[in-house]
Design a protein around this motif. Structure first.
Motif: not given
Length: 104
Positions: A47-66
């Protein structure tokens, strides 16, 4: 809060979806591969979901872009298509868990 699921190792940034994930989708009868088809498949299953594009800093920290947020769960991915595929597989597994709990 549960830990974020790790992106598939071995998938390059240029790949939409890793081969092992494609196999899992096919085993569950899902032939969608592209971003739009995977999004539509996910929308049929939840029924619902949220897709987030991570900021460059978060992408480096989590090793993911989305990141896909489904209820209390987070799924990390390198591409939008991978994020949708992970979310589809997660919802299928969640449904299977719920069904097996009611059968017991």
């Amino acid at each position: 809060m549960p830990a974020a699921h790790e992106p598939t190792s071995g998938s390059s940034a240029g790949e939409l979806i890793a081969d092992d994930m494609i196999r899992e989708l096919v085993e569950r009868g899902i032939t969608a591969r592209g971003e739009v088809d995977l999004r539509l498949e996910l929308e049929r299953r939840t029924q619902s979901y949220t897709l987030v594009k991570l900021t460059p800093a978060a992408a480096r920290k989590w090793k993911a872009r989305y990141r896909v947020l489904l209820a209390a769960d987070m799924l990390d991915a390198q591409t939008v298509a991978e994020a949708y595929a992970r979310a589809i597989l997660f919802t299928i597994a969640d449904t299977e868990r719920a069904n097996s709990a009611t059968d017991a």
